[in-house]
Motif scaffolding. Structure first.
Motif, PDB file in Angstrom:
ATOM      1  N   ASN A 102       0.831  -1.212   0.000  1.00 51.12           N
ATOM      2  CA  ASN A 102       0.000   0.000   0.000  1.00 51.12           C
ATOM      3  C   ASN A 102       0.862   1.258   0.000  1.00 51.12           C
ATOM      4  N   PHE A 103       1.917   1.240   0.820  1.00 48.16           N
ATOM      5  CA  PHE A 103       2.824   2.390   0.904  1.00 48.16           C
ATOM      6  C   PHE A 103       3.482   2.653  -0.447  1.00 48.16           C
ATOM      7  N   LYS A 104       3.992   1.591  -1.065  1.00 47.35           N
ATOM      8  CA  LYS A 104       4.665   1.734  -2.358  1.00 47.35           C
ATOM      9  C   LYS A 104       3.707   2.262  -3.421  1.00 47.35           C
ATOM     10  N   GLU A 105       2.493   1.749  -3.441  1.00 42.50           N
ATOM     11  CA  GLU A 105       1.502   2.193  -4.411  1.00 42.50           C
ATOM     12  C   GLU A 105       1.173   3.673  -4.224  1.00 42.50           C
ATOM     13  N   SER A 106       0.995   4.070  -2.985  1.00 42.47           N
ATOM     14  CA  SER A 106       0.683   5.465  -2.684  1.00 42.47           C
ATOM     15  C   SER A 106       1.846   6.379  -3.060  1.00 42.47           C
ATOM     16  N   PHE A 107       3.048   5.969  -2.710  1.00 42.93           N
ATOM     17  CA  PHE A 107       4.234   6.782  -3.009  1.00 42.93           C
ATOM     18  C   PHE A 107       4.428   6.909  -4.514  1.00 42.93           C
ATOM     19  N   ARG A 108       4.277   5.797  -5.229  1.00 44.71           N
ATOM     20  CA  ARG A 108       4.415   5.816  -6.686  1.00 44.71           C
ATOM     21  C   ARG A 108       3.406   6.789  -7.304  1.00 44.71           C
ATOM     22  N   SER A 109       2.185   6.750  -6.807  1.00 41.90           N
ATOM     23  CA  SER A 109       1.138   7.639  -7.312  1.00 41.90           C
ATOM     24  C   SER A 109       1.514   9.103  -7.082  1.00 41.90           C
ATOM     25  N   GLN A 110       2.054   9.406  -5.911  1.00 41.12           N
ATOM     26  CA  GLN A 110       2.456  10.783  -5.604  1.00 41.12           C
ATOM     27  C   GLN A 110       3.567  11.246  -6.535  1.00 41.12           C
ATOM     28  N   VAL A 111       4.541  10.383  -6.779  1.00 36.29           N
ATOM     29  CA  VAL A 111       5.659  10.740  -7.652  1.00 36.29           C
ATOM     30  C   VAL A 111       5.164  10.947  -9.078  1.00 36.29           C
ATOM     31  N   GLU A 112       4.268  10.088  -9.524  1.00 37.39           N
ATOM     32  CA  GLU A 112       3.758  10.187 -10.887  1.00 37.39           C
ATOM     33  C   GLU A 112       2.930  11.455 -11.107  1.00 37.39           C
ATOM     34  N   MET A 113       2.373  12.007 -10.055  1.00 36.91           N
ATOM     35  CA  MET A 113       1.539  13.203 -10.173  1.00 36.91           C
ATOM     36  C   MET A 113       2.328  14.503 -10.020  1.00 36.91           C
ATOM     37  N   MET A 114       3.589  14.426  -9.617  1.00 36.60           N
ATOM     38  CA  MET A 114       4.333  15.650  -9.306  1.00 36.60           C
ATOM     39  C   MET A 114       4.835  16.362 -10.562  1.00 36.60           C
ATOM     40  N   GLN A 115       5.031  17.643 -10.399  1.00 36.05           N
ATOM     41  CA  GLN A 115       5.715  18.473 -11.379  1.00 36.05           C
ATOM     42  C   GLN A 115       6.780  19.236 -10.616  1.00 36.05           C
ATOM     43  N   VAL A 116       7.968  19.349 -11.224  1.00 32.86           N
ATOM     44  CA  VAL A 116       9.099  20.004 -10.578  1.00 32.86           C
ATOM     45  C   VAL A 116       9.447  21.257 -11.364  1.00 32.86           C
ATOM     46  N   PHE A 117       9.651  22.366 -10.628  1.00 30.91           N
ATOM     47  CA  PHE A 117       9.998  23.643 -11.238  1.00 30.91           C
ATOM     48  C   PHE A 117      11.278  24.178 -10.612  1.00 30.91           C
ATOM     49  N   ASP A 118      12.120  24.801 -11.437  1.00 28.40           N
ATOM     50  CA  ASP A 118      13.334  25.426 -10.898  1.00 28.40           C
ATOM     51  C   ASP A 118      12.996  26.812 -10.354  1.00 28.40           C
ATOM     52  N   LYS A 119      13.999  27.521  -9.862  1.00 30.72           N
ATOM     53  CA  LYS A 119      13.776  28.821  -9.219  1.00 30.72           C
ATOM     54  C   LYS A 119      13.197  29.864 -10.162  1.00 30.72           C
ATOM     55  N   SER A 120      13.475  29.716 -11.450  1.00 30.88           N
ATOM     56  CA  SER A 120      12.961  30.698 -12.414  1.00 30.88           C
ATOM     57  C   SER A 120      11.558  30.351 -12.896  1.00 30.88           C
ATOM     58  N   GLY A 121      11.012  29.248 -12.432  1.00 33.21           N
ATOM     59  CA  GLY A 121       9.656  28.862 -12.802  1.00 33.21           C
ATOM     60  C   GLY A 121       9.573  27.923 -13.992  1.00 33.21           C
ATOM     61  N   LYS A 122      10.722  27.511 -14.514  1.00 41.09           N
ATOM     62  CA  LYS A 122      10.757  26.584 -15.650  1.00 41.09           C
ATOM     63  C   LYS A 122      10.528  25.158 -15.139  1.00 41.09           C
ATOM     64  N   GLU A 123       9.658  24.428 -15.840  1.00 45.23           N
ATOM     65  CA  GLU A 123       9.398  23.049 -15.418  1.00 45.23           C
ATOM     66  C   GLU A 123      10.606  22.174 -15.743  1.00 45.23           C
ATOM     67  N   VAL A 124      11.054  21.424 -14.738  1.00 46.19           N
ATOM     68  CA  VAL A 124      12.204  20.528 -14.893  1.00 46.19           C
ATOM     69  C   VAL A 124      11.850  19.110 -14.437  1.00 46.19           C
ATOM     70  N   THR A 125      10.573  18.756 -14.607  1.00 49.63           N
ATOM     71  CA  THR A 125      10.123  17.415 -14.241  1.00 49.63           C
ATOM     72  C   THR A 125      10.921  16.407 -15.065  1.00 49.63           C
ATOM     73  N   PRO A 126      11.435  15.354 -14.439  1.00 49.50           N
ATOM     74  CA  PRO A 126      12.200  14.355 -15.182  1.00 49.50           C
ATOM     75  C   PRO A 126      11.381  13.759 -16.337  1.00 49.50           C
ATOM     76  N   GLU A 127      12.044  13.492 -17.452  1.00 47.99           N
ATOM     77  CA  GLU A 127      11.380  12.959 -18.639  1.00 47.99           C
ATOM     78  C   GLU A 127      10.660  11.651 -18.340  1.00 47.99           C
ATOM     79  N   LYS A 128      11.246  10.827 -17.498  1.00 50.94           N
ATOM     80  CA  LYS A 128      10.623   9.541 -17.166  1.00 50.94           C
ATOM     81  C   LYS A 128       9.247   9.763 -16.521  1.00 50.94           C
ATOM     82  N   VAL A 129       9.161  10.733 -15.640  1.00 54.81           N
ATOM     83  CA  VAL A 129       7.895  11.045 -14.981  1.00 54.81           C
ATOM     84  C   VAL A 129       6.916  11.651 -15.992  1.00 54.81           C
ATOM     85  N   LYS A 130       7.415  12.525 -16.863  1.00 54.66           N
ATOM     86  CA  LYS A 130       6.554  13.109 -17.893  1.00 54.66           C
ATOM     87  C   LYS A 130       5.953  12.023 -18.782  1.00 54.66           C
ATOM     88  N   LYS A 131       6.768  11.029 -19.149  1.00 52.57           N
ATOM     89  CA  LYS A 131       6.282   9.941 -20.003  1.00 52.57           C
ATOM     90  C   LYS A 131       5.175   9.159 -19.300  1.00 52.57           C
TER      91      LYS A 131
END
Length: 83
Positions: free
Chosen positions: A44-73
């Motif tokens: 259950n923990f792994k499933e929940s954590f995976r779901s959270q990671v798959e839903m995230m978006q990462v932005f740098d300080k200037s506001g540019k999205e830097v979400t890893p390509e693997k997550v974007k795919k």
């Protein structure tokens, strides 16, 4: 994915068996049950954590999205991204 109520019940039973083990020991059946419950908790923990990671978006300080390509795919495959 387990509901919040199911997770609470699972955790409560694991804790109950752990307390009993410390106080008086567990029967063979209880030890097997505890092991199964721990595996379920971890799944259950792994499933929940995976779901959270798959839903995230990462932005740098200037506001540019830097979400890893693997997550974007993964997000594209699940229909969560339009780009």
């Amino acid at each position: 994915m387990a509901t919040d109520k199911e997770r609470k019940l699972l955790t409560a039973r694991i804790n109950q068996l752990s307390r009993k083990d410390k106080e008086e020991g567990l029967t063979e059946e209880e030890a097997i049950e505890r092991q199964k419950l721990r595996k379920q908790f971890l799944a259950n923990f792994k499933e929940s954590f995976r779901s959270q990671v798959e839903m995230m978006q990462v932005f740098d300080k200037s506001g540019k999205e830097v979400t890893p390509e693997k997550v974007k795919k993964i997000q594209r495959d699940k229909g969560l991204r339009d780009d």
